[in-house]
Design a protein around this motif. Structure first.
Motif, PDB file in Angstrom:
ATOM      1  N   MET A   1       0.856  -1.261  -0.116  1.00 28.37           N
ATOM      2  CA  MET A   1       0.022   0.024   0.047  1.00 28.37           C
ATOM      3  C   MET A   1       0.895   1.210   0.176  1.00 28.37           C
ATOM      4  N   THR A   2       0.595   2.011  -0.839  1.00 33.86           N
ATOM      5  CA  THR A   2       1.400   3.205  -1.200  1.00 33.86           C
ATOM      6  C   THR A   2       0.671   4.379  -0.399  1.00 33.86           C
ATOM      7  N   THR A   3       1.674   5.189   0.261  1.00 34.36           N
ATOM      8  CA  THR A   3       0.984   6.399   1.137  1.00 34.36           C
ATOM      9  C   THR A   3       1.411   7.818   0.241  1.00 34.36           C
ATOM     10  N   LEU A   4       0.588   8.593   0.409  1.00 31.69           N
ATOM     11  CA  LEU A   4       0.580   9.769  -0.364  1.00 31.69           C
ATOM     12  C   LEU A   4       1.558  10.845   0.292  1.00 31.69           C
ATOM     13  N   ALA A   5       2.686  11.276  -0.123  1.00 26.02           N
ATOM     14  CA  ALA A   5       3.388  12.320   0.258  1.00 26.02           C
ATOM     15  C   ALA A   5       2.456  13.567   0.943  1.00 26.02           C
ATOM     16  N   PRO A   6       2.722  14.222   2.030  1.00 27.13           N
ATOM     17  CA  PRO A   6       1.928  15.247   2.426  1.00 27.13           C
ATOM     18  C   PRO A   6       1.999  16.345   1.408  1.00 27.13           C
ATOM     19  N   ALA A   7       1.177  17.255   1.067  1.00 23.31           N
ATOM     20  CA  ALA A   7       1.285  18.427   0.134  1.00 23.31           C
ATOM     21  C   ALA A   7       2.089  19.409   0.916  1.00 23.31           C
ATOM     22  N   ARG A   8       2.949  20.171   0.037  1.00 26.79           N
ATOM     23  CA  ARG A   8       3.817  20.938   0.438  1.00 26.79           C
ATOM     24  C   ARG A   8       3.161  22.381   0.462  1.00 26.79           C
ATOM     25  N   ARG A   9       3.214  22.937   1.529  1.00 30.56           N
ATOM     26  CA  ARG A   9       2.750  24.366   1.419  1.00 30.56           C
ATOM     27  C   ARG A   9       3.598  25.411   0.918  1.00 30.56           C
ATOM     28  N   VAL A  10       2.806  26.294  -0.191  1.00 34.16           N
ATOM     29  CA  VAL A  10       3.857  27.296  -0.799  1.00 34.16           C
ATOM     30  C   VAL A  10       3.309  28.611  -0.360  1.00 34.16           C
ATOM     31  N   THR A  11       4.462  28.919   0.379  1.00 36.85           N
ATOM     32  CA  THR A  11       4.577  30.499   0.987  1.00 36.85           C
ATOM     33  C   THR A  11       4.703  31.402   0.099  1.00 36.85           C
ATOM     34  N   ARG A  12       4.191  32.548   0.258  1.00 34.54           N
ATOM     35  CA  ARG A  12       4.399  33.796  -0.611  1.00 34.54           C
ATOM     36  C   ARG A  12       4.860  34.851   0.145  1.00 34.54           C
ATOM     37  N   THR A  13       6.127  35.366  -0.414  1.00 33.93           N
ATOM     38  CA  THR A  13       6.679  36.404   0.217  1.00 33.93           C
ATOM     39  C   THR A  13       6.218  37.640  -0.072  1.00 33.93           C
ATOM     40  N   ALA A  14       6.241  38.677   0.682  1.00 33.63           N
ATOM     41  CA  ALA A  14       5.527  39.762   0.491  1.00 33.63           C
ATOM     42  C   ALA A  14       6.556  40.775  -0.683  1.00 33.63           C
ATOM     43  N   PRO A  15       6.195  41.455  -1.648  1.00 34.36           N
ATOM     44  CA  PRO A  15       6.993  42.150  -2.431  1.00 34.36           C
ATOM     45  C   PRO A  15       7.740  43.116  -1.546  1.00 34.36           C
ATOM     46  N   SER A  16       9.067  43.296  -2.071  1.00 30.12           N
ATOM     47  CA  SER A  16      10.021  44.294  -1.460  1.00 30.12           C
ATOM     48  C   SER A  16       9.479  45.384  -1.907  1.00 30.12           C
ATOM     49  N   THR A  17      10.015  46.409  -0.974  1.00 32.64           N
ATOM     50  CA  THR A  17       9.870  47.843  -1.155  1.00 32.64           C
ATOM     51  C   THR A  17      10.274  48.591  -2.474  1.00 32.64           C
ATOM     52  N   GLY A  18      11.249  47.686  -3.198  1.00 31.81           N
ATOM     53  CA  GLY A  18      11.827  48.263  -4.472  1.00 31.81           C
ATOM     54  C   GLY A  18      10.900  47.664  -5.683  1.00 31.81           C
ATOM     55  N   ASP A  19      10.383  46.571  -5.334  1.00 31.75           N
ATOM     56  CA  ASP A  19       9.544  46.094  -6.373  1.00 31.75           C
ATOM     57  C   ASP A  19       8.387  46.805  -6.450  1.00 31.75           C
ATOM     58  N   VAL A  20       7.642  47.412  -5.333  1.00 33.23           N
ATOM     59  CA  VAL A  20       6.426  48.151  -5.158  1.00 33.23           C
ATOM     60  C   VAL A  20       6.771  49.434  -5.765  1.00 33.23           C
ATOM     61  N   LEU A  21       7.841  50.037  -5.608  1.00 34.13           N
ATOM     62  CA  LEU A  21       8.450  51.387  -6.026  1.00 34.13           C
ATOM     63  C   LEU A  21       8.523  51.230  -7.530  1.00 34.13           C
ATOM     64  N   PHE A  22       9.082  50.311  -7.987  1.00 40.63           N
ATOM     65  CA  PHE A  22       9.183  50.043  -9.439  1.00 40.63           C
ATOM     66  C   PHE A  22       8.178  49.948 -10.309  1.00 40.63           C
ATOM     67  N   THR A  23       7.196  49.132  -9.669  1.00 35.66           N
ATOM     68  CA  THR A  23       5.748  48.956 -10.423  1.00 35.66           C
ATOM     69  C   THR A  23       5.110  50.276 -10.342  1.00 35.66           C
ATOM     70  N   ALA A  24       5.044  51.113  -9.069  1.00 30.18           N
ATOM     71  CA  ALA A  24       4.338  52.314  -9.043  1.00 30.18           C
ATOM     72  C   ALA A  24       4.848  53.233 -10.035  1.00 30.18           C
ATOM     73  N   LEU A  25       6.292  53.392 -10.214  1.00 34.77           N
ATOM     74  CA  LEU A  25       6.970  54.318 -11.109  1.00 34.77           C
ATOM     75  C   LEU A  25       6.678  53.745 -12.770  1.00 34.77           C
ATOM     76  N   ASN A  26       6.554  52.693 -12.821  1.00 36.89           N
ATOM     77  CA  ASN A  26       6.291  52.168 -14.213  1.00 36.89           C
ATOM     78  C   ASN A  26       5.155  52.360 -14.513  1.00 36.89           C
ATOM     79  N   THR A  27       4.089  52.174 -13.877  1.00 36.78           N
ATOM     80  CA  THR A  27       2.720  52.627 -14.148  1.00 36.78           C
ATOM     81  C   THR A  27       2.544  54.061 -14.318  1.00 36.78           C
ATOM     82  N   LEU A  28       2.926  54.837 -13.422  1.00 40.89           N
ATOM     83  CA  LEU A  28       2.812  56.243 -13.663  1.00 40.89           C
ATOM     84  C   LEU A  28       3.583  56.655 -15.002  1.00 40.89           C
ATOM     85  N   GLY A  29       4.603  56.287 -15.114  1.00 48.39           N
ATOM     86  CA  GLY A  29       5.247  56.484 -16.617  1.00 48.39           C
ATOM     87  C   GLY A  29       4.519  56.217 -17.738  1.00 48.39           C
TER      88      GLY A  29
END
Length: 310
Positions: A1-29
């Motif tokens: 009998m085979t056992t299923l491996a437990p599902a891995r939880r995917v953790t999402r990291t919050a965007p950095s301040t640089g990414d947010v600033l780049f996205t905002a400036l890019n959108t504004l441009g």
């Protein structure tokens, strides 16, 4: 009998301040660039519906002032406007269709090594991009061919366009040659290969050619000025061009007679050269603005694939 491996939880990291600033400036441009590109059209519209005296003095910049539609009523009441509009629509549709088909067929044929004199005819066609006989010899040719005061003068001289042929040829050269070889093994001739194999695959580049050709046909008025004297063959752009010239001449005559430009634009709804130019520009530009988004996705793909071989 085979056992299923437990599902891995995917953790999402919050965007950095640089990414947010780049996205905002890019959108504004991009928003600023979009506004800069859209403002000239907006400026035409608000000046065409604003008080003509304020428009003539350059006081309409952001918001309409004293809104009215008298300018459009005056332009739409021009004698022969409906006939000129029909001529322009007909030349745009027929001329674009002829140019697209000729560009597709010639672009395809110039990729066929078995074509007699292929390099000569291709170079001869491309050479016409750089050399012209001049206005008078071309007019004499058109007259001898019976194309003056003829609707075909709007169609035939613009059928073969070297630039469009180069785009289509480069695009066809990027398609797999095995398509043609497989069709020929099944017994298809060159015409069948073009219509059944290659033409359905040319949609992006042909949409690009169609946009270029349609805009050129829609905006053209010099061929009417040179080759046509029959008023029933006047195009919309030429009729509006004459209307602008007449209005400017009348305004100049009034100014010279009275020496007071205020009398020319004294009433808010009295047409001025500025209001006429704005209104005519809106009427001419709006159809192209509405049609272009329908072909935009083909245009972007076609111009890139047709310009670079690889």
């Amino acid at each position: 009998m085979t056992t299923l491996a437990p599902a891995r939880r995917v953790t999402r990291t919050a965007p950095s301040t640089g990414d947010v600033l780049f996205t905002a400036l890019n959108t504004l441009g991009f928003v600023l660039i979009a506004l800069i590109c859209a403002y000239p059209f907006y400026y035409l519209v608000i000046n065409s519906i604003s008080a003509n005296d304020a428009s003539a003095l350059g006081n309409v910049r952001v918001w309409p002032t004293g809104m009215h539609l008298a300018n459009f009523r005056e332009v739409f009441s021009i004698n022969g406007l409906s006939t000129a509009a029909a001529v322009t629509v007909a030349r745009t549709v027929l001329g674009t269709a002829a140019t697209v088909f000729a560009s597709a067929f010639l672009g395809f044929m110039f990729t066929q090594e078995r074509m007699w004199g292929r390099l000569f005819w291709y170079r001869f066609t491309v050479a016409t991009m750089y050399f012209s006989a001049g206005l008078i010899p071309v007019f004499i040719v058109m007259k001898n061919l019976g194309l003056t005061n003829n609707f075909l003068v709007y169609i035939l001289p613009l059928v073969v366009q070297p630039f469009f042929i180069i785009l289509v040829k480069t695009y066809v050269e990027g398609l797999p040659r095995e398509l043609q070889e497989a069709a020929e093994v099944d017994g298809a001739n060159i015409v069948q290969v073009f219509f059944r194999i290659y033409l359905p695959s040319m949609t992006p580049i042909l949409a690009t050619v169609a946009i270029f050709a349609a805009v050129a046909q829609w905006n053209s008025f010099q061929d009417t000025l040179i080759y046509v004297t029959d008023q029933s063959l006047y195009t919309l752009q030429y009729l509006l061009y004459m209307f602008i010239n007449q209005a400017s001449s009348l305004a100049q005559a009034a100014q010279n007679a009275d020496g007071n430009i205020g009398l020319v634009a004294g009433a808010a709804t009295t047409q001025t050269p500025t209001s006429i130019r704005m209104t005519v520009s809106v009427i001419v530009v709006l159809p192209i603005i509405f049609i272009y988004p329908l072909f935009q996705r083909f245009f972007v793909k076609g111009i890139m694939l047709g310009a670079v071989k690889g």
